[in-house]
Enzyme design. Structure first.
Site, PDB file in Angstrom:
ATOM      1  N   GLY A 169      -6.890  27.765  39.996  1.00 23.42           N
ATOM      2  CA  GLY A 169      -6.388  26.404  40.052  1.00 23.42           C
ATOM      3  C   GLY A 169      -6.573  25.701  38.721  1.00 23.42           C
ATOM      4  O   GLY A 169      -6.313  26.258  37.658  1.00 23.42           O
ATOM      5  N   GLY A 170      -7.024  24.458  38.799  1.00 20.18           N
ATOM      6  CA  GLY A 170      -7.222  23.668  37.590  1.00 20.18           C
ATOM      7  C   GLY A 170      -8.201  24.305  36.628  1.00 20.18           C
ATOM      8  O   GLY A 170      -8.163  24.026  35.426  1.00 20.18           O
ATOM      9  N   GLY A 404      15.698  37.902   8.313  1.00 21.34           N
ATOM     10  CA  GLY A 404      14.947  36.684   8.605  1.00 21.34           C
ATOM     11  C   GLY A 404      13.456  36.939   8.658  1.00 21.34           C
ATOM     12  O   GLY A 404      12.647  36.074   8.319  1.00 21.34           O
ATOM     13  N   ALA A 405      13.087  38.150   9.071  1.00 17.57           N
ATOM     14  CA  ALA A 405      11.669  38.468   9.172  1.00 17.57           C
ATOM     15  C   ALA A 405      10.997  38.454   7.797  1.00 17.57           C
ATOM     16  O   ALA A 405       9.813  38.131   7.667  1.00 17.57           O
ATOM     17  CB  ALA A 405      11.476  39.812   9.856  1.00 17.57           C
TER      18      ALA A 405
HETATM   19  C1  HXC Z   1     -17.244  24.363  47.148  1.00 22.85           C
HETATM   20  C2  HXC Z   1     -17.366  26.633  47.013  1.00 22.85           C
HETATM   21  C3  HXC Z   1     -16.113  26.669  46.385  1.00 22.85           C
HETATM   22  C4  HXC Z   1     -15.441  25.451  46.138  1.00 22.85           C
HETATM   23  C5  HXC Z   1     -16.822  28.688  46.573  1.00 22.85           C
HETATM   24  N1  HXC Z   1     -17.768  27.897  47.130  1.00 22.85           N
HETATM   25  N2  HXC Z   1     -15.805  27.968  46.119  1.00 22.85           N
HETATM   26  N3  HXC Z   1     -17.917  25.480  47.377  1.00 22.85           N
HETATM   27  N4  HXC Z   1     -16.051  24.334  46.535  1.00 22.85           N
HETATM   28  N5  HXC Z   1     -14.280  25.421  45.528  1.00 22.85           N
HETATM   29  C6  HXC Z   1     -19.038  28.328  47.702  1.00 22.85           C
HETATM   30  C7  HXC Z   1     -18.888  29.066  49.009  1.00 22.85           C
HETATM   31  O1  HXC Z   1     -18.836  28.159  50.062  1.00 22.85           O
HETATM   32  C8  HXC Z   1     -20.146  29.903  49.034  1.00 22.85           C
HETATM   33  O2  HXC Z   1     -21.228  29.084  49.414  1.00 22.85           O
HETATM   34  C9  HXC Z   1     -20.357  30.239  47.578  1.00 22.85           C
HETATM   35  O3  HXC Z   1     -19.634  29.260  46.833  1.00 22.85           O
HETATM   36  C10 HXC Z   1     -19.843  31.600  47.203  1.00 22.85           C
HETATM   37  O4  HXC Z   1     -18.505  31.733  47.666  1.00 22.85           O
HETATM   38  P1  HXC Z   1     -17.989  33.045  48.414  1.00 22.85           P
HETATM   39  O5  HXC Z   1     -16.658  32.726  48.951  1.00 22.85           O
HETATM   40  O6  HXC Z   1     -19.036  33.537  49.343  1.00 22.85           O
HETATM   41  O7  HXC Z   1     -17.907  34.043  47.179  1.00 22.85           O
HETATM   42  P2  HXC Z   1     -16.843  35.170  46.899  1.00 22.85           P
HETATM   43  O8  HXC Z   1     -16.582  35.984  48.128  1.00 22.85           O
HETATM   44  O9  HXC Z   1     -17.323  35.880  45.673  1.00 22.85           O
HETATM   45  O10 HXC Z   1     -15.482  34.407  46.556  1.00 22.85           O
HETATM   46  C11 HXC Z   1     -15.428  33.571  45.457  1.00 22.85           C
HETATM   47  C12 HXC Z   1     -14.111  32.736  45.482  1.00 22.85           C
HETATM   48  C13 HXC Z   1     -13.962  32.038  46.853  1.00 22.85           C
HETATM   49  C14 HXC Z   1     -12.929  33.708  45.226  1.00 22.85           C
HETATM   50  C15 HXC Z   1     -14.175  31.773  44.316  1.00 22.85           C
HETATM   51  O11 HXC Z   1     -15.177  31.374  47.144  1.00 22.85           O
HETATM   52  C16 HXC Z   1     -12.857  31.058  46.877  1.00 22.85           C
HETATM   53  O12 HXC Z   1     -11.686  31.419  47.038  1.00 22.85           O
HETATM   54  N6  HXC Z   1     -13.197  29.768  46.720  1.00 22.85           N
HETATM   55  C17 HXC Z   1     -12.223  28.711  46.796  1.00 22.85           C
HETATM   56  C18 HXC Z   1     -11.365  28.705  45.574  1.00 22.85           C
HETATM   57  C19 HXC Z   1     -10.461  27.535  45.560  1.00 22.85           C
HETATM   58  O13 HXC Z   1      -9.448  27.489  46.312  1.00 22.85           O
HETATM   59  N7  HXC Z   1     -10.811  26.494  44.742  1.00 22.85           N
HETATM   60  C20 HXC Z   1     -10.026  25.324  44.625  1.00 22.85           C
HETATM   61  C21 HXC Z   1      -8.930  25.648  43.588  1.00 22.85           C
HETATM   62  S1  HXC Z   1      -7.866  24.293  43.391  1.00 22.85           S
HETATM   63  P3  HXC Z   1     -22.542  29.664  50.123  1.00 22.85           P
HETATM   64  O14 HXC Z   1     -23.321  28.475  50.499  1.00 22.85           O
HETATM   65  O15 HXC Z   1     -22.076  30.492  51.271  1.00 22.85           O
HETATM   66  O16 HXC Z   1     -23.231  30.484  49.084  1.00 22.85           O
HETATM   67  C22 HXC Z   1      -8.466  23.543  42.056  1.00 22.85           C
HETATM   68  C23 HXC Z   1      -7.716  22.322  41.787  1.00 22.85           C
HETATM   69  C24 HXC Z   1      -8.134  21.759  40.468  1.00 22.85           C
HETATM   70  O17 HXC Z   1      -9.357  23.962  41.406  1.00 22.85           O
HETATM   71  C25 HXC Z   1      -6.981  21.014  39.888  1.00 22.85           C
HETATM   72  C26 HXC Z   1      -7.354  20.352  38.609  1.00 22.85           C
HETATM   73  C27 HXC Z   1      -6.131  19.817  37.916  1.00 22.85           C
END
Ligand code: HXC
Length: 510
Positions: A169-170, A404-405
């Site tokens: 994402g961001g 040109g290169a």
């Molecule tokens: C809060 C999060 C989190 C998030 C992970 N965790 N991502 N907490 N916000 N975005 C936490 C989980 O709850 C978990 O907590 C711990 O981190 C580890 O995550 P797991 O899923 O167990 O790890 P893993 O299997 O290795 O997977 C990692 C991951 C997955 C691929 C990153 O967690 C995931 O898909 N997260 C969400 C990604 C996402 O959609 N983010 C938002 C993107 S949009 P515990 O307590 O169990 O340890 C964005 C918009 C920004 O970023 C725009 C800006 C312009």
């Protein structure tokens, strides 16, 4: 007093424990180091000074009020790399997956502000699940604050991103605006949307590795510069990169001790160019022989391999090298190589790093794929970048410089300071065969006549002397003497000043 010190020690220990033993073990099990272990490897031993160890988030929804770990998922501070100041942030995946909250973002912004104010690079170690889901728009605002600082710092201080975990994402856009992106193989990913969203929207089935792994971004998309086997190697190479760079655009690049004679004569270069003008040779060999101690820090080594970019040192001083590579696509320019080299030239110019351009280019790659992809605009990026660069520019044509290169590759006409050629150089509008086929179309069914015309064209143009007669080549040099001639050229340019007309900013073709 003793109680207070004990309280401090126990608070520090809690903060340093991150997300706790279980999550640290999970991090290690994936072959990843923790945020603090990475900082230890990146910086000189004992040089790290931390900021904001006790910062905690302010969220209250989803039960967050009861879970407020110190540090909030990112370790920030400053230290040194071989004695030189750098600022660093390292996201802690063991705390809420390293996700970015409002306060997490504020910690990063503080580092960015300090770096900009004090003129030192920012190195970001990225390992984060993206926006902190529990915080919603506060997290998005935090990202944008980081982005704005990336923009403000661009061209002022070097910004380096090391991707050491998921980056979705961001979270990819801050690294995208930095100058260098390194990735770790099999444990780091960068994508705007992950495989699940891709499946829903486009029905494509793709793994995270295929979509945004290190291989994808260093070979296909060109988003990342280099991929490394593990965290340790990625951090060691980041230190090596920092050694080539100035701390800011207010400083010159560092001058390192060197043990290689600048006057070194390299006889083997006299036979580098094959007798057959269409046979390839390895331009990297020339780069290595020109460099102090043969040390070439190549960037984007797996992407657009028809052009080489990277840093060497001559007389201990950093030089940015751009070189056509005849081993790949005969060294021609195309969309990817133009983008790759243009970005590098602009970085060097922004940070006062002189440019050495080694030319063996048969022209731009023809074809519909290139034209539909916008090679005109992309090729113009490199042309523009060279034309606007005011750092010392030394160019050496080893063999072909066609069409040109020829103009694009730091020619005299784009204010090259020293334009050298080897006696094997061929500077012409195009290769002999192509030229004859256009000029003598009516004779095409007479192979003898065409052969004679081709020979005639080659005799006239397949050399550097026509260009030298016009002053477009300053000197035709003996290949064996190249290191000495180039070293002397750069030494004479250390006081170069070239001003350009005032503008708010240019409108480089994007
Ligand atoms: C809060 C999060 C989190 C998030 C992970 N965790 N991502 N907490 N916000 N975005 C936490 C989980 O709850 C978990 O907590 C711990 O981190 C580890 O995550 P797991 O899923 O167990 O790890 P893993 O299997 O290795 O997977 C990692 C991951 C997955 C691929 C990153 O967690 C995931 O898909 N997260 C969400 C990604 C996402 O959609 N983010 C938002 C993107 S949009 P515990 O307590 O169990 O340890 C964005 C918009 C920004 O970023 C725009 C800006 C312009």
């Amino acid at each position: 007093m003793k109680d207070i010190l004990e309280e401090l020690a126990s608070r520090r220990a809690r903060a340093q424990a991150g997300g706790g033993e279980r999550r640290v073990a999970a991090q290690h099990a994936k072959g990843k180091l923790t945020a603090r272990e990475r900082i230890e490897l990146l910086l000189d031993a004992g040089s790290f000074e931390e900021f904001d160890m006790f910062v905690a988030h302010r969220a209250t929804d989803f039960g967050m009020a009861e879970d407020r770990p110190s540090g909030d998922g990112v370790v920030t501070g400053w230290g040194t790399v071989n004695g030189r100041l750098v600022y660093v942030f390292s996201q802690d995946f063991t705390v809420f997956g390293g996700s970015l909250s409002e306060t997490h973002a504020q910690k990063i912004c503080k580092i960015q502000d300090m770096a900009l104010q004090n003129g030192a690079p920012v190195i970001g170690l990225n390992d984060s699940g993206g926006a902190r889901i529990q915080e919603g728009v506060a997290s998005l605002a935090g990202y944008a604050e980081v982005f704005q600082r990336n923009v403000d710092a661009s061209g002022v201080i070097p910004q380096i991103s090391v991707i050491m975990g998921p980056c979705a994402g961001g979270a990819v856009y801050s690294p995208a605006m930095t100058d260098f992106i390194f990735m770790v193989r099999d444990s780091s990913y960068m994508f705007v949307t992950g495989p699940d969203v891709v499946k829903t929207v486009t029905n494509e089935v793709v793994t995270a590795e295929e979509l945004g792994g290190a291989s994808t971004h260093t070979k296909r998309s060109g988003v990342a510069d280099l991929a490394f086997e593990n965290d340790v190697e990625a951090l060691a190479e980041t230190r090596r990169l920092v050694d080539f760079l100035p701390l800011s655009n207010r400083e010159i690049p560092p001058v390192r001790p060197f043990f290689d004679d600048p006057n070194r004569v390299e006889e083997s270069l006299d036979t580098l160019i094959p007798d057959n003008p269409n046979a390839p040779y390895d331009m990297a060999e020339l780069v290595g022989k020109l460099a102090d101690e043969g040390d070439f820090f190549e960037l984007q080594s797996e992407f657009a391999r028809n052009i080489l970019t990277g840093f060497i040192r001559i007389e201990g001083r950093t030089i940015g090298v751009v070189a056509n590579q005849p081993m790949v696509l005969a060294g021609c320019l195309d969309i990817d190589s133009s983008r790759k080299a243009a970005k590098f030239v602009r970085f060097c110019d922004a940070f006062s790093i002189p440019l050495l351009t080694l030319v063996d280019v048969p022209g731009f790659l023809p074809g519909t794929a290139q034209e539909y992809g916008g090679v005109i605009k992309h090729g113009a990026k490199l042309l523009f970048a060279y034309g606007e660069a005011t750092v010392p520019k030394v160019t050496l044509i080893t063999r072909k410089a066609y069409g040109g290169a020829y103009d694009v590759m730091a020619s005299k006409h784009l204010r090259g300071d020293f334009n050298y050629a080897w006696p094997t150089a061929e500077i012409a509008v195009m290769g002999a065969r192509g030229a004859v086929e256009i000029l003598y179309r009516s004779e095409l069914d007479d192979p003898e006549k065409i052969a004679a015309r081709t020979k005639d064209y080659e005799d006239r143009f397949a050399n550097p002397f026509v260009a030298a007669e016009k002053g477009f080549i300053d000197e035709v040099i003996v290949p064996a003497m190249s290191r000495k001639r180039i070293a002397r050229a750069f030494a004479s340019l250390r006081t170069k000043r070239q001003d350009r007309p005032w503008r708010k900013h240019d409108t480089i073709p994007l």
